[in-house]
Design an enzyme around this catalytic site. Sequence first.
Site, PDB file in Angstrom:
ATOM      1  N   THR A  99      -7.355 -36.936   8.596  1.00 57.74           N
ATOM      2  CA  THR A  99      -8.920 -36.821   8.981  1.00 57.74           C
ATOM      3  C   THR A  99      -9.199 -38.107   9.856  1.00 57.74           C
ATOM      4  O   THR A  99     -10.022 -38.000  10.806  1.00 57.74           O
ATOM      5  CB  THR A  99      -9.820 -37.000   7.593  1.00 57.74           C
ATOM      6  OG1 THR A  99      -9.321 -38.045   6.902  1.00 57.74           O
ATOM      7  CG2 THR A  99      -9.590 -35.702   6.859  1.00 57.74           C
ATOM      8  N   ASN A 100      -8.355 -39.125   9.485  1.00 54.70           N
ATOM      9  CA  ASN A 100      -8.594 -40.388  10.670  1.00 54.70           C
ATOM     10  C   ASN A 100      -8.123 -39.997  11.990  1.00 54.70           C
ATOM     11  O   ASN A 100      -8.796 -40.133  12.934  1.00 54.70           O
ATOM     12  CB  ASN A 100      -7.860 -41.540  10.121  1.00 54.70           C
ATOM     13  CG  ASN A 100      -8.627 -42.243   9.111  1.00 54.70           C
ATOM     14  OD1 ASN A 100      -9.552 -43.049   9.318  1.00 54.70           O
ATOM     15  ND2 ASN A 100      -8.094 -42.406   7.879  1.00 54.70           N
ATOM     16  N   MET A 140       2.686 -42.791   5.291  1.00 51.76           N
ATOM     17  CA  MET A 140       3.340 -43.074   4.098  1.00 51.76           C
ATOM     18  C   MET A 140       4.797 -43.800   4.046  1.00 51.76           C
ATOM     19  O   MET A 140       5.134 -43.976   2.895  1.00 51.76           O
ATOM     20  CB  MET A 140       2.900 -42.228   2.826  1.00 51.76           C
ATOM     21  CG  MET A 140       1.528 -41.811   2.714  1.00 51.76           C
ATOM     22  SD  MET A 140       0.452 -43.162   3.098  1.00 51.76           S
ATOM     23  CE  MET A 140      -0.229 -43.231   1.381  1.00 51.76           C
ATOM     24  N   LYS A 141       5.344 -43.734   5.303  1.00 54.04           N
ATOM     25  CA  LYS A 141       6.473 -44.366   5.347  1.00 54.04           C
ATOM     26  C   LYS A 141       6.490 -45.740   5.478  1.00 54.04           C
ATOM     27  O   LYS A 141       5.497 -46.311   6.297  1.00 54.04           O
ATOM     28  CB  LYS A 141       7.466 -44.062   6.377  1.00 54.04           C
ATOM     29  CG  LYS A 141       8.558 -42.511   5.885  1.00 54.04           C
ATOM     30  CD  LYS A 141       9.220 -42.254   7.068  1.00 54.04           C
ATOM     31  CE  LYS A 141      10.093 -40.782   7.069  1.00 54.04           C
ATOM     32  NZ  LYS A 141      10.670 -40.669   5.804  1.00 54.04           N
ATOM     33  N   ILE A 142       7.514 -46.691   5.429  1.00 56.10           N
ATOM     34  CA  ILE A 142       7.338 -48.128   5.604  1.00 56.10           C
ATOM     35  C   ILE A 142       8.356 -48.380   6.636  1.00 56.10           C
ATOM     36  O   ILE A 142       9.676 -47.907   6.430  1.00 56.10           O
ATOM     37  CB  ILE A 142       7.832 -49.076   4.515  1.00 56.10           C
ATOM     38  CG1 ILE A 142       6.594 -48.812   3.344  1.00 56.10           C
ATOM     39  CG2 ILE A 142       8.038 -50.536   4.669  1.00 56.10           C
ATOM     40  CD1 ILE A 142       6.835 -49.738   2.044  1.00 56.10           C
ATOM     41  N   LEU A 143       7.718 -48.771   7.826  1.00 57.71           N
ATOM     42  CA  LEU A 143       8.810 -48.930   8.893  1.00 57.71           C
ATOM     43  C   LEU A 143       9.780 -49.928   8.975  1.00 57.71           C
ATOM     44  O   LEU A 143       9.228 -50.985   8.208  1.00 57.71           O
ATOM     45  CB  LEU A 143       7.811 -49.267  10.321  1.00 57.71           C
ATOM     46  CG  LEU A 143       6.859 -47.988  10.603  1.00 57.71           C
ATOM     47  CD1 LEU A 143       5.789 -48.247  11.475  1.00 57.71           C
ATOM     48  CD2 LEU A 143       7.771 -46.909  10.992  1.00 57.71           C
ATOM     49  N   HIS A 153      -6.031 -49.288   6.180  1.00 60.58           N
ATOM     50  CA  HIS A 153      -5.620 -49.457   4.814  1.00 60.58           C
ATOM     51  C   HIS A 153      -7.049 -49.501   3.705  1.00 60.58           C
ATOM     52  O   HIS A 153      -8.034 -50.126   4.350  1.00 60.58           O
ATOM     53  CB  HIS A 153      -4.802 -50.614   4.300  1.00 60.58           C
ATOM     54  CG  HIS A 153      -4.560 -50.776   2.898  1.00 60.58           C
ATOM     55  ND1 HIS A 153      -3.401 -49.957   2.562  1.00 60.58           N
ATOM     56  CD2 HIS A 153      -5.018 -51.094   1.757  1.00 60.58           C
ATOM     57  CE1 HIS A 153      -3.280 -50.111   1.072  1.00 60.58           C
ATOM     58  NE2 HIS A 153      -4.094 -51.149   0.837  1.00 60.58           N
TER      59      HIS A 153
HETATM   60  C1  GAR Z   1      -6.668 -43.060   4.481  1.00 65.04           C
HETATM   61  O1  GAR Z   1      -7.669 -43.306   3.581  1.00 65.04           O
HETATM   62  C2  GAR Z   1      -6.043 -44.229   4.741  1.00 65.04           C
HETATM   63  O2  GAR Z   1      -6.686 -45.563   4.558  1.00 65.04           O
HETATM   64  C3  GAR Z   1      -4.884 -44.203   3.536  1.00 65.04           C
HETATM   65  O3  GAR Z   1      -4.506 -42.828   3.680  1.00 65.04           O
HETATM   66  C4  GAR Z   1      -5.606 -42.172   3.688  1.00 65.04           C
HETATM   67  C5  GAR Z   1      -5.023 -41.101   4.986  1.00 65.04           C
HETATM   68  O4  GAR Z   1      -6.221 -40.201   5.098  1.00 65.04           O
HETATM   69  N1  GAR Z   1      -3.657 -45.056   4.065  1.00 65.04           N
HETATM   70  C6  GAR Z   1      -2.885 -45.602   3.340  1.00 65.04           C
HETATM   71  O5  GAR Z   1      -3.169 -45.902   1.854  1.00 65.04           O
HETATM   72  C7  GAR Z   1      -1.840 -46.783   3.785  1.00 65.04           C
HETATM   73  N2  GAR Z   1      -1.339 -47.444   2.874  1.00 65.04           N
HETATM   74  P1  GAR Z   1      -6.148 -39.082   6.348  1.00 65.04           P
HETATM   75  O6  GAR Z   1      -4.655 -38.592   6.420  1.00 65.04           O
HETATM   76  O7  GAR Z   1      -7.332 -37.993   5.967  1.00 65.04           O
HETATM   77  O8  GAR Z   1      -6.408 -39.723   7.629  1.00 65.04           O
END
Ligand code: GAR
Length: 187
Positions: free
Chosen positions: A15-16, A88-91, A107
């Site tokens: 969604t971002n 969600m992977k750590i680079l 974050h």
């Molecule tokens: C977001 O809320 C972002 O902040 C989080 O995952 C979500 C992804 O949403 N990121 C983390 O937790 C990274 N550590 P999206 O796929 O709908 O953009």
Amino acid sequence: MVKVNACVFISGNGTNLKTIIKNSRDYNFPIKISLVISSSKKAKGITFARKYSIPYIVLNVDKKKFEKVALKELLRRNIKLICLAGFMKILSKDFIRSFKGKIINIHPSLLPKYKGLNTFERILKDKEIMTGCTVHFVNEKLDNGRTIVKKRIWIEKKDDTNSLKKRVQCEEYKAYSMAIRKIYVLN
Ligand code: GAR
């Protein structure tokens, strides 16, 4: 306006990604999303790449292979900014070094508080009264690089993890594009 080529890394809903794509269509927005890379073939975010005709690659492979293929594609397409959006992977340190200062992440907490996973659960458990999101540069330590934009919200008594996530994500959509604009205004 000459736009910088950017790539968004995703693993989930995207969604971002969707919001960044929409904003990037504005003539004055500093970047063009030239590529989307997903670490999962199940990521819903891929549908947004398709919908907006953005090239995408699914790299459902181990980290070493992921980075090798991603790096090749990023160089080939002259990508100058990588936006991690629910990636969600750590680079690896090597990968981050090869794109030093050119990787940003969002974050769902007010960093440096609540780095890592399960942020909303921990925030509610600690009875925090305020939370939010942070867009920051990525360095070699997890959720640790320099902050670009932070957005805050009050936590309400009735909030649970779902409602909190929803409200924080609304702030994320504004914060991410604001951060991208800020990077190029300052440079
Ligand atoms: C977001 O809320 C972002 O902040 C989080 O995952 C979500 C992804 O949403 N990121 C983390 O937790 C990274 N550590 P999206 O796929 O709908 O953009």
